[in-house]
Design a protein around this motif. Structure first.
Motif, PDB file in Angstrom:
ATOM      1  N   SER A  89       0.853  -1.188   0.000  1.00  0.00           N
ATOM      2  CA  SER A  89       0.000   0.000   0.000  1.00  0.00           C
ATOM      3  C   SER A  89       0.894   1.245   0.000  1.00  0.00           C
ATOM      4  O   SER A  89       2.108   1.164   0.199  1.00  0.00           O
ATOM      5  N   ARG A  91       1.046   3.490   2.256  1.00  0.00           N
ATOM      6  CA  ARG A  91       1.667   3.606   3.580  1.00  0.00           C
ATOM      7  C   ARG A  91       2.837   2.639   3.732  1.00  0.00           C
ATOM      8  O   ARG A  91       3.861   2.979   4.306  1.00  0.00           O
ATOM      9  N   THR A 175       2.569   5.932  -6.463  1.00  0.00           N
ATOM     10  CA  THR A 175       2.370   4.609  -7.038  1.00  0.00           C
ATOM     11  C   THR A 175       3.554   4.309  -7.923  1.00  0.00           C
ATOM     12  O   THR A 175       3.975   5.165  -8.702  1.00  0.00           O
TER      13      THR A 175
END
Length: 182
Positions: A89, A91, A175
């Protein structure tokens, strides 16, 4: 003014500084290619040899590599083995990037800066020149080591700030834009 409002401004300034340095230094690639082309033409067409021109290509190459390292870090362009990273993710990636910056980037940069300071200082003390009669500024070339470390520290601080903002949920996570392996 709350610190939450200052962080993004400082982060934008640090990233902007890195961006200006990186984009400016990128122009040296074109100049370096033109000089290298001129060297080849002069040597093989006119039988003229210039040590200064050859050394200038080496200096420009060093500048592109060393002064562009922080820009490359900013754009996540360094080699990375991201077998697990891309599946995490935002995070999770932020935690890995934060740890890498704090426990790898900063210690390595500080060690290189500390261990090369005497080397650069000695070069400046004698105003080191090229032994082949080329560019008389070898001490300036060696100074790039410390400049590179300073630029990497600046970008490292920006990276830490960005990752903290991501972990706090105050910035979108990055990303990975690397090609997916299917």
């Amino acid at each position: 003014m709350p610190t939450a409002n200052r962080d993004p401004v400082l982060l934008a300034w640090l990233d902007g500084f890195t961006e200006v340095v990186g984009r400016s230094i990128a122009w040296l690639v074109i100049i370096m290619m033109a000089v290298q082309f001129a060297i080849v033409v002069m040597r093989y067409v006119f039988s003229i040899h210039s040590i200064v021109m050859q050394e200038s290509v080496m200096y420009m190459h060093a500048m592109v590599f060393m002064l562009g390292a922080a820009w490359t870090l900013r754009h996540d362009g360094h080699v990375r083995v991201d077998i697990f990273y891309r599946k995490l993710s935002a995070r999770g990636r932020a935690w890995i990037d934060l740890g890498g910056t704090l426990f790898l980037l900063f210690p390595v940069v500080l060690f290189i800066a500390w261990s090369s300071y005497g080397y650069v200082r000695s070069s400046w003390a004698i105003l080191e020149r090229s032994p082949d009669g080329g560019i008389p500024g070898v001490y300036l070339l060696k100074t790039l080591i410390l400049v590179m470390m300073a630029l990497l520290l600046v970008q490292g601080v920006a990276q830490v700030m960005r990752q903290i903002l991501i972990l706090r949920g105050k910035a979108p996570g990055n990303t990975p834009d690397h090609d997916e392996v299917v």
